[in-house]
Design an enzyme around this catalytic site. Sequence first.
Site, PDB file in Angstrom:
ATOM      1  N   GLY A  58       0.767  -1.090  -0.191  1.00 23.28           N
ATOM      2  CA  GLY A  58      -0.069   0.156   0.115  1.00 23.28           C
ATOM      3  C   GLY A  58       0.940   1.438  -0.019  1.00 23.28           C
ATOM      4  N   CYS A  59       0.186   2.229   0.477  1.00 18.29           N
ATOM      5  CA  CYS A  59       0.970   3.502   0.595  1.00 18.29           C
ATOM      6  C   CYS A  59       2.203   3.526   1.163  1.00 18.29           C
ATOM      7  CB  CYS A  59       0.179   4.865   1.109  1.00 18.29           C
ATOM      8  SG  CYS A  59       0.869   6.301   1.380  1.00 18.29           S
ATOM      9  N   PHE A  60       3.153   4.030   0.377  1.00 23.31           N
ATOM     10  CA  PHE A  60       4.611   3.728   0.946  1.00 23.31           C
ATOM     11  C   PHE A  60       4.778   5.057   2.365  1.00 23.31           C
ATOM     12  CE2 PHE A  60       6.146   6.108  -3.281  1.00 23.31           C
ATOM     13  CZ  PHE A  60       5.481   7.016  -2.724  1.00 23.31           C
ATOM     14  N   TRP A  61       4.141   5.735   2.139  1.00 24.82           N
ATOM     15  CA  TRP A  61       4.146   6.932   3.389  1.00 24.82           C
ATOM     16  C   TRP A  61       4.140   6.089   4.621  1.00 24.82           C
ATOM     17  CZ3 TRP A  61      -0.078  10.950   1.503  1.00 24.82           C
ATOM     18  CH2 TRP A  61       0.549  11.508   0.504  1.00 24.82           C
TER      19      TRP A  61
END
Length: 225
Positions: A58-61
Amino acid sequence: MTTRPIPLLMLGAASAVALVAGSGALSASQPSTRTDFPAPPEQKAKPSGDRVAVLAGGCFWGMEGLFEHVKGVKSVISGYAGGTKANATYARVSRETTRHAEAVRIVYDPAKVSYGTLLKIYFSVAHDPTQVNRQYPDTGPSYRSAIFPQTAAQRQIAQAYIARIEKAKVFKKPVATKLESGQFYPAETYHQDFMHKNPNNSYTNRYDKPKISAFRKAYPDLYKS
């Protein structure tokens, strides 16, 4: 783009309630407890010197933000894996035509944290490995669950661990995580260390901080502030 849309209508009722309550549970597919999560396979020979793990979930943040809190992890970089360097930009990857996955490159000290332990965190609290080409609320192949083994030993451990998790029936759905190959390319500067630089970001506060809290609660001996 520095913010992401948060379409709550895309969430199932149980997932939305859990997220709003800040429980850290990303979906009803995830186990209700972490104490009985299967242990990872033991590595036959402990490697010396720093090692690298590349994981997509998912979102790498949020992935970056969580693994930065793991003892033994020296650095985490957000980026793209599974495609070519020419197309490894946020604008192109977001169009879902480059075959990249948003991923993180983790440099760790195997004397302090094993590859198997990183995978345990990845499967149990970092994301929902049963979702296909999405992680709430993000959809598309770039948000797929994928492991990019850097060595034959890592691939063997990952394969064995997925089989162990499936056998234990930890999740109500099959594990969708795939083992893939391909280079890792760092993302743009503004994506790096995103949660630290943007403490008031509504997306990460809603979807990623609960996962970090869940990690701290489930694995206090592995958590670093």
